[in-house]
Scaffold this active site. Sequence first.
Site, short mmCIF file in Angstrom:
data_model
loop_
_atom_site.label_atom_id
_atom_site.label_comp_id
_atom_site.label_asym_id
_atom_site.label_seq_id
_atom_site.Cartn_x
_atom_site.Cartn_y
_atom_site.Cartn_z
N SER A 56 -13.23 17.62 51.79
CA SER A 56 -12.39 16.80 50.91
C SER A 56 -13.01 15.42 50.81
O SER A 56 -13.81 15.02 51.67
CB SER A 56 -10.99 16.66 51.50
OG SER A 56 -10.24 15.68 50.81
N TYR A 62 -4.58 16.06 58.14
CA TYR A 62 -5.48 16.64 57.13
C TYR A 62 -6.83 15.90 57.13
O TYR A 62 -7.89 16.52 57.14
CB TYR A 62 -4.81 16.53 55.75
CG TYR A 62 -5.59 17.14 54.62
CD1 TYR A 62 -5.64 18.52 54.43
CD2 TYR A 62 -6.27 16.34 53.70
CE1 TYR A 62 -6.34 19.08 53.37
CE2 TYR A 62 -6.97 16.88 52.65
CZ TYR A 62 -7.01 18.26 52.48
OH TYR A 62 -7.71 18.81 51.43
#
Length: 226
Positions: free
Chosen positions: A109, A122
């Site tokens: 990400s 995350y």
Amino acid sequence: MAIADIQPADELEKEIRAAGGTAAQVSLDVTDPESVAAGFAEAERQLGPLDIVVNNAAIGTPVALIQDLDVAAWERTLKINLTGSMLCIQAAARLMRPRGRGAIVNIASNVAKRGLPNRSAYVSSKWGLLGLTQTAALELVDANIRVNAICPGPVATPHLDEVMQGHARAEGRSVEQVAEDWRTGAPMRRFIELDEVANVAVFLASEESSAMTGQALNVTGGLIMS
Ligand SMILES: NC(=O)c1ccc[n+]([C@@H]2O[C@H](COP(=O)([O-])OP(=O)(O)OC[C@H]3O[C@@H](n4cnc5c(N)ncnc54)[C@H](O)[C@@H]3O)[C@@H](O)[C@H]2O)c1
């Protein structure tokens, strides 16, 4: 292509077949070593030797400040996003090493390269995934197995909607405000398209990227430049 997921993916299977591809669904839980090993074996039984593995499974929650974070939720995210990727790399390495070929692509990400308030679990899982990518690349280079990662910016998916709703609640803003900030936050001032990530995955899985291993490619519309 084997679609390995904890939930059914009938629509995706239909889409791949409609486009002329070969598709098989394999049910597995990336957090369970036995389930991963059985799932990889089943994929090979149905489709033949696996040369390419894309680690895509992840969850985006919890959305909360560290001071309010539930430890069980933190651990669940790391277990799915990071341990799950390790277990799939492990299963792939065991199958690919004897054959002396393979490519592994880890979907990280943009937040694998920066911090983001309310998303510590995350963010940490995705930073960890880049460390895992570099380490696996070094361990597997002698077996002609390349390991790379992709760092996408926000991609318009149901997953993103859920995550933006979480941010809206945590930040006391409307979902529309969060979406507008995220959409215009990158120099290209738009969300990333699914195909723009998939195209880079195809590149990293192919011989076109034969000199690349341990890399983390940004697909962020210019949001991340390092
Ligand atoms: N959507 C975005 O904006 C965005 C941005 C950057 C990175 N990513 C990353 O891209 C990847 C795909 O994201 P997405 O938006 O398509 O999300 P998604 O929720 O649609 O896909 C994730 C998949 O993982 C599966 N999964 C969850 N837990 C599992 C488990 N224990 N075992 C097996 N499968 C499991 C889910 O069933 C789901 O199908 C993820 O790694 C995500 O972190 C997404």
